[in-house]
Design a protein around this motif. Structure first.
Motif, PDB file in Angstrom:
ATOM      1  N   VAL A 175       0.808  -1.223   0.000  1.00 15.83           N
ATOM      2  CA  VAL A 175       0.000   0.000   0.000  1.00 15.83           C
ATOM      3  C   VAL A 175       0.847   1.282   0.000  1.00 15.83           C
ATOM      4  N   CYS A 176       1.866   1.312   0.821  1.00 15.87           N
ATOM      5  CA  CYS A 176       2.592   2.562   1.090  1.00 15.87           C
ATOM      6  C   CYS A 176       3.286   3.138  -0.156  1.00 15.87           C
ATOM      7  N   GLY A 177       3.251   4.459  -0.285  1.00 11.56           N
ATOM      8  CA  GLY A 177       3.909   5.124  -1.408  1.00 11.56           C
ATOM      9  C   GLY A 177       5.426   5.044  -1.314  1.00 11.56           C
ATOM     10  N   CYS A 178       5.978   5.202  -0.094  1.00  9.67           N
ATOM     11  CA  CYS A 178       7.439   5.099   0.074  1.00  9.67           C
ATOM     12  C   CYS A 178       7.887   3.687  -0.280  1.00  9.67           C
ATOM     13  N   GLY A 179       7.119   2.703   0.205  1.00  7.34           N
ATOM     14  CA  GLY A 179       7.427   1.315  -0.125  1.00  7.34           C
ATOM     15  C   GLY A 179       7.261   1.066  -1.612  1.00  7.34           C
ATOM     16  N   GLY A 180       6.249   1.700  -2.207  1.00 10.85           N
ATOM     17  CA  GLY A 180       6.009   1.533  -3.645  1.00 10.85           C
ATOM     18  C   GLY A 180       7.188   2.013  -4.463  1.00 10.85           C
ATOM     19  N   LEU A 181       7.738   3.167  -4.083  1.00  2.00           N
ATOM     20  CA  LEU A 181       8.896   3.691  -4.818  1.00  2.00           C
ATOM     21  C   LEU A 181      10.113   2.785  -4.605  1.00  2.00           C
ATOM     22  N   ALA A 182      10.276   2.330  -3.359  1.00  2.00           N
ATOM     23  CA  ALA A 182      11.420   1.465  -3.047  1.00  2.00           C
ATOM     24  C   ALA A 182      11.351   0.159  -3.836  1.00  2.00           C
ATOM     25  N   GLU A 183      10.143  -0.390  -3.969  1.00  2.00           N
ATOM     26  CA  GLU A 183       9.995  -1.697  -4.617  1.00  2.00           C
ATOM     27  C   GLU A 183      10.029  -1.616  -6.138  1.00  2.00           C
ATOM     28  N   THR A 184       9.904  -0.424  -6.684  1.00  2.00           N
ATOM     29  CA  THR A 184       9.904  -0.296  -8.149  1.00  2.00           C
ATOM     30  C   THR A 184      11.185   0.409  -8.611  1.00  2.00           C
ATOM     31  N   MET A 185      11.266   1.714  -8.365  1.00  2.00           N
ATOM     32  CA  MET A 185      12.478   2.425  -8.768  1.00  2.00           C
ATOM     33  C   MET A 185      13.706   1.921  -8.009  1.00  2.00           C
ATOM     34  N   GLY A 186      13.502   1.518  -6.754  1.00  2.00           N
ATOM     35  CA  GLY A 186      14.645   1.134  -5.924  1.00  2.00           C
ATOM     36  C   GLY A 186      15.103  -0.300  -6.105  1.00  2.00           C
ATOM     37  N   ASP A 187      14.330  -1.119  -6.819  1.00  2.00           N
ATOM     38  CA  ASP A 187      14.671  -2.546  -6.908  1.00  2.00           C
ATOM     39  C   ASP A 187      16.098  -2.826  -7.392  1.00  2.00           C
ATOM     40  N   PRO A 188      16.621  -2.071  -8.378  1.00  2.00           N
ATOM     41  CA  PRO A 188      17.985  -2.395  -8.837  1.00  2.00           C
ATOM     42  C   PRO A 188      19.049  -2.242  -7.754  1.00  2.00           C
ATOM     43  N   TRP A 189      18.715  -1.581  -6.654  1.00  2.00           N
ATOM     44  CA  TRP A 189      19.734  -1.350  -5.618  1.00  2.00           C
ATOM     45  C   TRP A 189      19.453  -2.119  -4.336  1.00  2.00           C
ATOM     46  N   ARG A 190      18.500  -3.052  -4.338  1.00  2.00           N
ATOM     47  CA  ARG A 190      18.106  -3.687  -3.083  1.00  2.00           C
ATOM     48  C   ARG A 190      19.259  -4.474  -2.454  1.00  2.00           C
ATOM     49  N   GLN A 191      20.197  -4.936  -3.287  1.00  2.00           N
ATOM     50  CA  GLN A 191      21.294  -5.753  -2.751  1.00  2.00           C
ATOM     51  C   GLN A 191      22.313  -4.937  -1.959  1.00  2.00           C
ATOM     52  N   LEU A 192      22.172  -3.602  -1.964  1.00  2.00           N
ATOM     53  CA  LEU A 192      23.155  -2.765  -1.266  1.00  2.00           C
ATOM     54  C   LEU A 192      22.854  -2.579   0.217  1.00  2.00           C
ATOM     55  N   SER A 193      21.757  -3.142   0.708  1.00  2.05           N
ATOM     56  CA  SER A 193      21.437  -2.966   2.134  1.00  2.05           C
ATOM     57  C   SER A 193      22.503  -3.652   2.992  1.00  2.05           C
ATOM     58  N   ASP A 194      22.862  -2.989   4.068  1.00  2.13           N
ATOM     59  CA  ASP A 194      23.920  -3.487   4.949  1.00  2.13           C
ATOM     60  C   ASP A 194      23.381  -4.629   5.812  1.00  2.13           C
ATOM     61  N   LYS A 195      24.018  -5.808   5.739  1.00  2.73           N
ATOM     62  CA  LYS A 195      23.514  -6.981   6.464  1.00  2.73           C
ATOM     63  C   LYS A 195      24.183  -7.159   7.825  1.00  2.73           C
ATOM     64  N   SER A 196      25.057  -6.234   8.216  1.00  2.00           N
ATOM     65  CA  SER A 196      25.834  -6.445   9.435  1.00  2.00           C
ATOM     66  C   SER A 196      24.993  -6.266  10.696  1.00  2.00           C
ATOM     67  N   LEU A 197      25.492  -6.862  11.781  1.00  2.63           N
ATOM     68  CA  LEU A 197      24.836  -6.721  13.083  1.00  2.63           C
ATOM     69  C   LEU A 197      24.869  -5.255  13.518  1.00  2.63           C
ATOM     70  N   ARG A 198      25.952  -4.584  13.151  1.00  6.70           N
ATOM     71  CA  ARG A 198      26.075  -3.172  13.520  1.00  6.70           C
ATOM     72  C   ARG A 198      24.965  -2.340  12.875  1.00  6.70           C
ATOM     73  N   ALA A 199      24.697  -2.607  11.601  1.00  3.15           N
ATOM     74  CA  ALA A 199      23.625  -1.868  10.924  1.00  3.15           C
ATOM     75  C   ALA A 199      22.290  -2.142  11.598  1.00  3.15           C
TER      76      ALA A 199
END
Ligand code: SF4
Ligand code: SF4
Length: 655
Positions: A455-479
């Motif tokens: 539903v969310c617009g921020c999520g909508g932008l993240a899931e469409t325009m942002g999809d090519p960059w989803r792998q850049l999220s930091d997976k560390s415990l610190r993050a």
């Protein structure tokens, strides 16, 4: 560096070319216009005659209350001026502006850029302000100030509070090719951009769907930066926002200083108290050459776009002029920067939504989810508010929920709901019911995904325009530790700011314990509503992944997450025996969850931050992961031993 195989078709190259051309025109058109202001337009905007037709409307009102202007969305409608107050304001301010403009030659020359024009407008404003102060001092000395009129009704405030008036002046003064041919520029920018995007995306229906391991790590646009460079860009942006914030608050450094202190406190807590100073080395992604900065350039462009749009709308008037005929034809009225933003936002979600559909067309969950965010953005965030505006009703986005919709309880908003009759009361009740009943109930039943990924617009932008960059999220415990401190800190700030707002609304007191309500609202709107959600939240897609705002900043996500963590039926189940530890799931998790670590142990994933996008399941080659709802262990899931983090640093429990 391994060879890069892009396999682009001729159609895709044409699409890329058209898109690049549209971006070039879009950027360049800002420099095409000249600016020449008439005295009539100056006075109509800055000091309108209260007896003239149309005076008394919010647009025409001559005074701006300090807490109600200049923010991304904190502009409040002002009450209609009444005599003798309005009469006196006009009689004092109009000559002051007229004389200052004549003396400083604002109205008899043409300016070559919005910057030189704004400099002159500010100079004239300061000169008019001094004249107004002299007149008011004289009125006070002669005891001629009418009863019931305060000197502060008449005096002018700091220019920082007149951003929208200055933007209106720039729009009135604009002359040039864009004013003469708005439709042409609309087609050359937005039209060509959409066409280019579609041409680039359509051939993707040809090859196999899904991720293809086709060198995504080596794509110059999506490979990201190493930790050092990323930290540099983040620190520079935060510092820039805080410094600009002092100017935005008219030189008042108190809230920027408080924000800095809280930021340093969180930094110290995570790095030293929680012992995260040493961090596992991030995947090497240092740009190898000049072209590797394309993604960074994209992020920088986005940051610049948001800064101009939110805080200096006077410099984007050609963009607004370009969409004016469309706005008038479809909904009537005049366009603002928010119409431009809504239009661009919606088109980007629709076009990039098609890309998402081509990529995951083998996965029904992704098809439905993408269709859903496209629908909610188009209908609920864009069309319905515009239609409501045309009907003179509050332009409420009915899916936007407090505390994401942070000004829902602001005094002007509550007044607007109540004065809009049954429709306004429905909006008020609907919003409150969603907060108290809708959110917890839906999250209990299906998890926070119903909102964040559907539903969310921020999520909508993240899931469409942002999809090519989803792998850049930091997976560390610190993050993860930073995430929890920051996102819950923002939720607390939203609650405190809203409590203060309601206190002021119901008691009439402008401050509590020395904290002035309008300043708290203004700073929250600037820092969180615009700086975090817009500038960092979207501008940092190419630097820190597509869910920077949702993960680290969204107070609604924090609220949804608390319910999901402790009271939801939603979880991702893992069939550990089938896992081949390929790591696709962790790589593509946009929320930085180390999904593989759970899968290897056959452990259910119950994380507050999981937005249920389902991409981890979609990219798993072994069908290990399933998004499910079940009440069986809803109470047991929160015990600490079920939340184990495994990394190269070792195994640890996270409570
Ligand atoms: S764990 Fe899976 S469903 Fe949850 S946010 Fe990450 S990728 Fe999306
Ligand atoms: S769960 Fe699937 S995607 Fe994740 S590591 Fe195991 S096999 Fe790979």
């Amino acid at each position: 560096m391994p060879a890069k195989h892009t396999h682009k078709t001729a159609l895709q190259y044409i699409g890329l070319g058209l898109f690049a051309l549209s971006l070039l025109v879009f950027t360049g058109m800002l420099a095409l216009e000249n600016y020449r202001l008439t005295e009539q337009d100056l006075l109509a905007t800055m000091a309108p005659n209260p007896e003239a037709e149309g005076a008394g409307t919010p647009e025409a009102s001559s005074t701006v209350s300090a807490g109600s202007s200049g923010g991304a969305s904190d502009a409040a409608p002002e009450s209609a001026p009444t005599d003798p107050r309005a009469r006196l304001i006009y009689e004092v301010q109009a000559p002051a502006f007229r004389e200052a403009a004549t003396e400083l030659r604002l109205t008899d020359q043409t300016f070559g850029s919005s910057f030189s024009f704004q400099d002159k407008v500010t100079e004239v404003f300061q000169a008019a302000r001094e004249r107004v102060d002299e007149s008011v001092d004289e009125l006070i000395a002669n005891e001629e100030l009418p009863e019931g009129v305060s000197e502060w009704d008449v005096r002018l405030s700091d220019p920082a509070y007149y951003t929208e008036k200055f933007a209106a002046l720039t729009a009135a003064a604009e002359i040039g090719p864009v004013v003469d041919n708005p439709w042409l520029f609309f087609l050359l920018t937005i039209g060509l951009g959409v066409l280019g995007g579609i041409l680039y995306i359509l051939p993707k229906f040809g090859p196999h769907p899904g991720i293809k391991h086709d060198h995504i790590y080596h794509s110059q646009v999506t490979k990201g930066l190493n930790l050092g460079w990323r930290g540099f860009f983040l620190a520079a942006t935060i510092l820039g926002i805080l410094l600009f914030g002092i100017r935005y608050m008219a030189g008042d450094w108190f809230w920027p200083a408080v924000t800095t202190a809280i930021g340093l406190l969180i930094l110290g807590l995570v790095l030293w108290v929680e012992g995260s100073w040493h961090k596992t080395r991030v995947r090497a992604a240092d740009p190898a050459g000049l072209s590797a900065y394309i993604g960074i350039l994209a992020g920088t462009y986005l940051i610049g776009f948001y800064v101009l749009l939110y805080w200096t709308p006077a410099h984007v008037t050609p963009w607004i002029t370009m969409v004016e005929p469309l706005k008038t034809a479809l909904f009537g009225g005049t366009a603002s920067q928010w119409f431009l933003y809504g239009l661009l936002y919606t088109l980007v979600i629709l076009v990039m939504g098609v890309r998402m559909i081509t990529k995951y067309r083998h996965n029904k969950y992704q098809l439905l989810r993408t269709g859903s965010v496209m629908f909610f953005q188009l209908a609920f965030a864009f069309l319905i508010p515009e239609i409501l505006g045309a009907l003179n009703k509050p332009q409420q986005d009915l899916k936007n929920i407090w505390p994401l919709d942070y000004d829902f309880f602001f005094g002007w908003q509550l007044d607007q709901f109540q004065s809009a009759g049954a429709v306004g009361i429905f909006m008020l009740v609907w919003g409150i019911v969603l907060i108290i009943v809708g959110v917890p109930l839906m999250v209990h039943l299906v998890g926070k995904r119903w909102y964040c990924s559907w539903v969310c617009g921020c999520g909508g932008l993240a899931e469409t325009m942002g999809d090519p960059w989803r792998q850049l999220s930091d997976k560390s415990l610190r993050a993860w530790k930073f995430e929890r401190w920051i996102v819950h800190g923002v939720l607390l700030a939203a609650i405190l700011m809203t409590a203060l707002t309601l206190y002021t609304y119901f008691t009439g007191a402008g401050s509590l314990l020395g904290f002035e309500t309008w300043k708290v609202q203004k700073w929250y709107g600037f820092l969180i509503g615009a700086g975090f959600a817009g500038v960092v939240g979207t501008g940092f897609y190419p630097l820190m992944g597509n869910r920077v705002w949702c993960r680290f900043g969204c107070p609604l996500a924090a609220y949804l997450g608390l319910v999901q963590r402790f009271q939801s039926r939603f979880r991702i189940t893992t069939n550990g025996g089938q896992c081949i530890s390929c790591g696709n799931c962790s790589t593509y998790c946009e929320m930085g969850i180390d999904v593989r670590a759970y899968a290897q142990k056959g452990q259910d994933i119950v994380r507050a931050s999981c937005v249920g996008c389902g991409v981890c399941a979609a990219v798993c080659p072994r069908g290990v992961l399933r998004l499910e709802n079940s009440s069986v262990d809803a109470g047991y899931r929160t015990v600490p031993e079920r939340v184990i983090h495994v990394s190269e640093e070792g195994v640890s429990l996270v409570d």
